[in-house]
Design a protein around this motif. Structure first.
Motif, PDB file in Angstrom:
ATOM      1  N   ALA A  33     -12.738  -4.864  -3.179  1.00  0.00           N
ATOM      2  CA  ALA A  33     -12.574  -4.558  -1.756  1.00  0.00           C
ATOM      3  C   ALA A  33     -13.900  -4.574  -1.013  1.00  0.00           C
ATOM      4  O   ALA A  33     -13.972  -4.971   0.157  1.00  0.00           O
ATOM      5  CB  ALA A  33     -11.892  -3.205  -1.591  1.00  0.00           C
ATOM      6  N   LEU A  37     -13.980  -9.791  -2.363  1.00  0.00           N
ATOM      7  CA  LEU A  37     -13.090 -10.390  -1.360  1.00  0.00           C
ATOM      8  C   LEU A  37     -13.783 -10.657  -0.017  1.00  0.00           C
ATOM      9  O   LEU A  37     -13.625 -11.752   0.543  1.00  0.00           O
ATOM     10  CB  LEU A  37     -11.824  -9.541  -1.187  1.00  0.00           C
ATOM     11  N   PRO A  38     -14.574  -9.705   0.491  1.00  0.00           N
ATOM     12  CA  PRO A  38     -15.279 -10.014   1.753  1.00  0.00           C
ATOM     13  C   PRO A  38     -16.210 -11.220   1.631  1.00  0.00           C
ATOM     14  O   PRO A  38     -16.457 -11.924   2.611  1.00  0.00           O
ATOM     15  CB  PRO A  38     -16.081  -8.736   2.031  1.00  0.00           C
ATOM     16  N   ARG A  44     -12.018 -10.401   7.617  1.00  0.00           N
ATOM     17  CA  ARG A  44     -10.702  -9.779   7.669  1.00  0.00           C
ATOM     18  C   ARG A  44     -10.867  -8.265   7.788  1.00  0.00           C
ATOM     19  O   ARG A  44     -11.913  -7.725   7.411  1.00  0.00           O
ATOM     20  CB  ARG A  44      -9.887 -10.107   6.398  1.00  0.00           C
ATOM     21  N   ALA A  46     -10.747  -4.313   6.902  1.00  0.00           N
ATOM     22  CA  ALA A  46     -11.001  -3.628   5.625  1.00  0.00           C
ATOM     23  C   ALA A  46      -9.692  -3.275   4.911  1.00  0.00           C
ATOM     24  O   ALA A  46      -9.596  -3.381   3.684  1.00  0.00           O
ATOM     25  CB  ALA A  46     -11.839  -2.376   5.870  1.00  0.00           C
ATOM     26  N   GLU A  48      -6.925  -4.788   4.818  1.00  0.00           N
ATOM     27  CA  GLU A  48      -6.371  -5.968   4.154  1.00  0.00           C
ATOM     28  C   GLU A  48      -7.053  -6.173   2.788  1.00  0.00           C
ATOM     29  O   GLU A  48      -6.397  -6.457   1.784  1.00  0.00           O
ATOM     30  CB  GLU A  48      -6.602  -7.187   5.043  1.00  0.00           C
ATOM     31  N   TYR A  49      -8.401  -6.019   2.790  1.00  0.00           N
ATOM     32  CA  TYR A  49      -9.146  -6.148   1.530  1.00  0.00           C
ATOM     33  C   TYR A  49      -8.682  -5.123   0.509  1.00  0.00           C
ATOM     34  O   TYR A  49      -8.490  -5.421  -0.665  1.00  0.00           O
ATOM     35  CB  TYR A  49     -10.655  -5.959   1.777  1.00  0.00           C
ATOM     36  N   TRP A  50      -8.468  -3.886   0.990  1.00  0.00           N
ATOM     37  CA  TRP A  50      -8.101  -2.816   0.058  1.00  0.00           C
ATOM     38  C   TRP A  50      -6.714  -3.010  -0.534  1.00  0.00           C
ATOM     39  O   TRP A  50      -6.522  -2.823  -1.735  1.00  0.00           O
ATOM     40  CB  TRP A  50      -8.206  -1.446   0.750  1.00  0.00           C
ATOM     41  N   SER A  53      -6.966  -5.710  -3.024  1.00  0.00           N
ATOM     42  CA  SER A  53      -7.785  -5.302  -4.172  1.00  0.00           C
ATOM     43  C   SER A  53      -7.008  -4.412  -5.123  1.00  0.00           C
ATOM     44  O   SER A  53      -7.084  -4.579  -6.346  1.00  0.00           O
ATOM     45  CB  SER A  53      -9.031  -4.556  -3.696  1.00  0.00           C
ATOM     46  N   VAL A 138      -7.057 -13.853   2.108  1.00  0.00           N
ATOM     47  CA  VAL A 138      -7.358 -12.755   1.175  1.00  0.00           C
ATOM     48  C   VAL A 138      -6.518 -12.888  -0.096  1.00  0.00           C
ATOM     49  O   VAL A 138      -7.001 -12.664  -1.209  1.00  0.00           O
ATOM     50  CB  VAL A 138      -7.139 -11.384   1.862  1.00  0.00           C
TER      51      VAL A 138
END
Ligand SMILES: [Zn+2]
Length: 396
Positions: A33, A37-38, A44, A46, A48-50, A53, A138
């Motif tokens: 996360a 991914l970033p 995107r 945060a 969405e990343y989490w 992840s 993502v």
């Protein structure tokens, strides 16, 4: 590896997870996360990343489970009973109750895990390529990571040293060539020590050069391999020495056995006084073995109460005493007792009758005699230090 929670049965195999698995899941999710991914799918939110992840971390652990299940399923096809699968911080452990009967089966069981990981990895990579431009970036980035990590997992496990799958593979190949499984296992375990040492060294260099904490992980994995390989080497050496040795060859026959209905005082006077033992099997009125009492147990009874307390109530009942059959291979008994045996004697029982007693001293003496009789098989490193081996991971 205690503190595990059961996850039920999958394909008939008991699956459990150690709490330390949470550490690795959290670490993976966090790394993905915050940095992975970033970096691959920039710009995107945060959240969405989490979400991606956490999902990827769970999928990764499912991949590790699939790897272990592949070992388990192939092992079962080779006729080996699968005891359980445990997932923990450094991966998975599949416990098999027995050894593959042939080098070919040994090889098949070993290859199954990395093959599953490589398969999962390739599918994820293909999906990532196929979905590019169609699915959220993502998701594609997460699939790409999952693909790469599973291929890496397959390659890492193929490093040629026990307890890694590559070590099992090496064992199978040497076994096939030489026809000697026990020696093959010793070689594979030695190779495992080399691999473990190599990983620890790499980790040290990584920490020193890049100041990256990833090196600590490498050191941890390497250290675990070193310790496990060493235990396996000892165990393989022991197995090598004890080929053909049965419990009856080593046990003390017709041990001094006391009636369990005597008072502690009467037991001390009639049985213990003239004996030079520290543990005594007990028998019931029907003549059958009923348990075991030690001097330590007897000492716990206050002198004033010795006439009223029966010896049967202070000893350990038969159900809680380790037992063995006289025809069992000695190495199987040692394996079964494992780490929790300490120095407790084993009662040897046949047809409900006590026929002998096996102490850690008996086992130690048997091992040393075997080593003296056949110094070649015991090999360097000796076996005199072997009393009861620490079989932490048995035939994983
Ligand atoms: Zn494996």
């Amino acid at each position: 590896m205690h503190e595990t929670v059961s996850l039920g049965r999958i394909a008939g195999v008991r699956v459990a997870a150690n709490w330390s698995l949470l550490i690795i899941a959290a670490l993976i999710a966090e790394t993905l996360a915050v940095s992975v991914l970033p970096a691959t799918a920039a710009g995107r939110p945060a959240a969405e990343y989490w979400v991606a992840s956490v999902a990827a971390a769970v999928a990764f652990l499912a991949g590790v489970l699939a790897h272990e299940l592949a070992h388990a399923i192939v092992a079962r096809r080779c006729g080996i009973r699968v005891d359980s699968i445990t997932l923990w911080m450094l991966g998975g452990v599949t416990r098999l109750d027995g050894d593959p009967p042939t080098p070919r089966d040994d090889l098949r069981v070993a290859v199954a895990g990395p093959a599953a990981s490589a398969g999962i990895g390739l599918v994820c990579l293909l999906l990532a390529v196929g979905l590019r431009g169609m699915a959220p970036v993502v998701l594609v980035a997460a699939l790409q990571w999952l693909g790469a990590i599973n291929v890496l997992l397959a390659l890492f496990n193929l490093l040629p040293g026990a307890p890694l799958d590559g070590g099992r593979l090496l064992r199978a190949v040497i076994w096939q060539r030489t026809g000697d499984r026990a020696r093959a296992a010793v070689h594979a375990a030695r190779a495992g020590r080399v691999v473990g040492f190599g990983l620890v060294s790499l980790g040290v260099v990584e920490v020193a050069v890049t100041a990256d904490v990833g090196g600590i992980w490498l050191m941890l994995v390497g250290w675990f391999l070193l310790v496990t390989a060493r235990a396996e080497e000892r165990h393989a050496g022991l197995r090598n020495l004890l080929v053909g040795v049965q419990v009856r060859d080593v046990m003390t026959s017709d041990p001094l056995c006391g009636p369990d209905w005597l008072s502690v005082q009467a037991f001390l006077d009639s049985v213990v006084r003239t004996a030079r033992f520290t543990a005594f099997p007990l028998r019931g009125v029907d003549g059958r073995p009923s348990g075991l009492v030690t001097l330590h147990d007897l000492a716990r009874v206050a002198p004033a109460r010795r006439v009223e307390v029966r010896v049967g109530t202070v000893g350990t009942p038969l159900a809680a005493v380790p037992t063995a059959g006289p025809d069992e291979p000695l190495i199987d008994v040692i394996d079964r007792l494992g780490v929790d045996s300490q120095a407790r004697p084993v009662l040897v029982v046949a047809d409900d009758q006590l026929v002998g007693i096996l102490t850690s001293g008996d086992i130690s003496a048997a091992v040393q005699k075997a080593a003296l009789a056949d110094p070649v098989r015991s090999g360097p490193g000796g076996s005199a230090e072997l009393s009861l081996p620490e079989t932490v991971i048995r035939r994983s």
